[in-house]
Motif scaffolding. Structure first.
Motif, mmCIF file in Angstrom:
data_model
loop_
_atom_site.group_PDB
_atom_site.id
_atom_site.type_symbol
_atom_site.label_atom_id
_atom_site.label_comp_id
_atom_site.label_asym_id
_atom_site.label_seq_id
_atom_site.Cartn_x
_atom_site.Cartn_y
_atom_site.Cartn_z
ATOM 1 N N TYR A 62 0.666 -1.554 -0.343
ATOM 2 C CA TYR A 62 0.057 0.173 0.236
ATOM 3 C C TYR A 62 0.792 1.023 0.071
ATOM 4 O O TYR A 62 0.512 2.361 -0.595
ATOM 5 C CB TYR A 62 -1.078 0.390 1.273
ATOM 6 C CG TYR A 62 -1.727 1.043 1.445
ATOM 7 C CD1 TYR A 62 -3.125 1.267 0.596
ATOM 8 C CD2 TYR A 62 -1.284 2.721 2.099
ATOM 9 C CE1 TYR A 62 -3.480 2.606 0.766
ATOM 10 C CE2 TYR A 62 -1.933 3.499 2.906
ATOM 11 C CZ TYR A 62 -3.267 3.977 1.959
ATOM 12 O OH TYR A 62 -3.116 4.517 2.129
ATOM 13 N N GLN B 46 1.821 3.739 -3.346
ATOM 14 C CA GLN B 46 0.932 5.417 -2.660
ATOM 15 C C GLN B 46 1.812 6.796 -3.148
ATOM 16 O O GLN B 46 1.716 7.477 -3.394
ATOM 17 C CB GLN B 46 0.024 5.997 -1.502
ATOM 18 C CG GLN B 46 -0.218 6.392 -0.991
ATOM 19 C CD GLN B 46 -0.712 6.824 0.252
ATOM 20 O OE1 GLN B 46 0.299 6.498 1.525
ATOM 21 N NE2 GLN B 46 -1.561 7.578 0.685
ATOM 22 N N GLU C 82 -7.621 10.197 -4.061
ATOM 23 C CA GLU C 82 -8.938 8.911 -3.785
ATOM 24 C C GLU C 82 -8.681 7.886 -4.201
ATOM 25 O O GLU C 82 -9.007 6.755 -4.348
ATOM 26 C CB GLU C 82 -10.501 9.341 -4.043
ATOM 27 C CG GLU C 82 -11.425 10.429 -2.568
ATOM 28 C CD GLU C 82 -10.690 12.119 -3.139
ATOM 29 O OE1 GLU C 82 -9.818 12.251 -3.960
ATOM 30 O OE2 GLU C 82 -11.211 12.482 -1.889
ATOM 31 N N ASP C 83 -8.525 8.131 -5.966
ATOM 32 C CA ASP C 83 -8.733 7.863 -6.702
ATOM 33 C C ASP C 83 -6.541 7.030 -6.492
ATOM 34 O O ASP C 83 -6.557 5.637 -6.737
ATOM 35 C CB ASP C 83 -7.983 7.843 -8.075
ATOM 36 C CG ASP C 83 -8.774 8.751 -8.860
ATOM 37 O OD1 ASP C 83 -10.168 8.383 -8.819
ATOM 38 O OD2 ASP C 83 -9.173 9.662 -9.774
ATOM 39 N N ASP D 15 -5.066 6.180 -3.694
ATOM 40 C CA ASP D 15 -5.992 5.678 -2.126
ATOM 41 C C ASP D 15 -6.533 4.596 -2.579
ATOM 42 O O ASP D 15 -6.209 2.808 -2.730
ATOM 43 C CB ASP D 15 -6.951 5.945 -1.707
ATOM 44 C CG ASP D 15 -6.748 5.475 0.250
ATOM 45 O OD1 ASP D 15 -5.870 4.933 1.024
ATOM 46 O OD2 ASP D 15 -8.377 5.093 0.238
ATOM 47 N N PHE D 16 -7.416 4.571 -3.872
ATOM 48 C CA PHE D 16 -8.037 3.727 -4.456
ATOM 49 C C PHE D 16 -7.149 2.490 -4.745
ATOM 50 O O PHE D 16 -7.218 1.177 -4.644
ATOM 51 C CB PHE D 16 -9.235 3.948 -4.869
ATOM 52 C CG PHE D 16 -10.087 2.778 -5.560
ATOM 53 C CD1 PHE D 16 -10.820 1.479 -4.581
ATOM 54 C CD2 PHE D 16 -9.701 1.949 -7.250
ATOM 55 C CE1 PHE D 16 -11.689 0.693 -5.876
ATOM 56 C CE2 PHE D 16 -10.392 0.851 -7.591
ATOM 57 C CZ PHE D 16 -11.069 0.313 -7.093
ATOM 58 N N ARG E 264 -4.608 0.669 -2.339
ATOM 59 C CA ARG E 264 -5.513 -0.517 -1.563
ATOM 60 C C ARG E 264 -5.459 -1.840 -1.874
ATOM 61 O O ARG E 264 -5.457 -3.519 -2.113
ATOM 62 C CB ARG E 264 -6.826 0.037 -1.157
ATOM 63 C CG ARG E 264 -6.063 1.064 -0.126
ATOM 64 C CD ARG E 264 -8.066 0.964 0.343
ATOM 65 N NE ARG E 264 -8.107 2.106 0.203
ATOM 66 C CZ ARG E 264 -9.103 2.040 0.085
ATOM 67 N NH1 ARG E 264 -9.851 0.678 -0.174
ATOM 68 N NH2 ARG E 264 -9.962 3.325 -0.703
ATOM 69 N N SER E 265 -4.717 -1.823 -3.222
ATOM 70 C CA SER E 265 -4.735 -3.541 -4.560
ATOM 71 C C SER E 265 -4.591 -4.601 -3.991
ATOM 72 O O SER E 265 -5.049 -5.337 -4.647
ATOM 73 C CB SER E 265 -5.023 -2.921 -5.920
ATOM 74 O OG SER E 265 -3.744 -2.728 -6.142
#
Length: 197
Positions: free
Chosen positions: A111, A115, A153-154, A156-157, A160-161
């Motif tokens: 993560y 990021q 937000e993108d 972070d999404f 987290r994959s």
């Protein structure tokens, strides 16, 4: 062992991911029964997350008494020391982040790497198409534009994959021969070629 923060991080403002990497190096020193000096010479500014990621896991794992005997901090300017004290007083966000990552079931280090990479990639993609290709290896114009438009937000999404967002730009043969080349030659080869054989 002696680690100079500005050299180890290659960053003007060390970030949380740099703190995590230094924490890992510190563990390696301790595992080899070595003491460690972390040198803050020439550090002008720093993030709260850097200190939290560097010191909090070490305190939890080794305890403060052990750290006092094995870890030495030198050349820390007064305003940097104040930021470190602030980092330890404002732990709510740090622990909230750890809890959120744990609840999502994603690997904390993947993560953090995703990021950091995505934020830097977005910055480069917005500023300079040529550097996007040279530094990131992104040759597709549509991809460059898409990365440049990512929101936090993108990012972070995607981070987290649980899948790493980038791949090596070199082959196993390149790694096997790496010690035969000077550091400047390796840097040039990586910079001038999208993929290194």
């Amino acid at each position: 062992m002696h680690i100079i923060v500005v050299t180890a991080t290659s960053s003007q403002i060390p970030q949380p991911i740099h703190g995590k990497n230094l924490s890992r190096l510190t563990r390696e020193c301790f595992a080899n029964q070595q003491s460690l000096t972390i040198d803050f010479k020439d550090v002008k500014s720093i993030t709260l997350g850097f200190f939290q990621e560097l010191f909090l896991p070490l305190v939890a794992e080794f305890g403060s008494d052990y750290l006092k005997s094995k870890l030495k901090i030198v050349n820390m300017a007064g305003h940097i020391d104040n930021m470190m004290q602030s980092a330890f007083k404002n732990l709510e966000v740090y622990f909230d982040k750890l809890t959120a990552i744990d609840q999502l079931g994603c690997d904390e280090e993947i993560y953090a790497m995703n990021q950091a990479w995505l934020i830097k990639a977005r910055e480069i993609a917005r500023e300079n198409p040529v550097m996007t290709e040279l530094i990131l290896g992104i040759t597709d114009e549509a991809m460059r534009l898409a990365v440049g438009r990512l929101s936090l937000e993108d990012i972070d999404f995607i981070a987290r994959s649980n899948w790493l967002c980038f791949t090596p730009r070199f082959s196993s043969q390149f790694i096997q021969n790496i010690n035969r080349e000077s550091p400047s030659m390796v840097e040039s080869m990586l910079g001038l070629s999208g993929n290194i054989d």
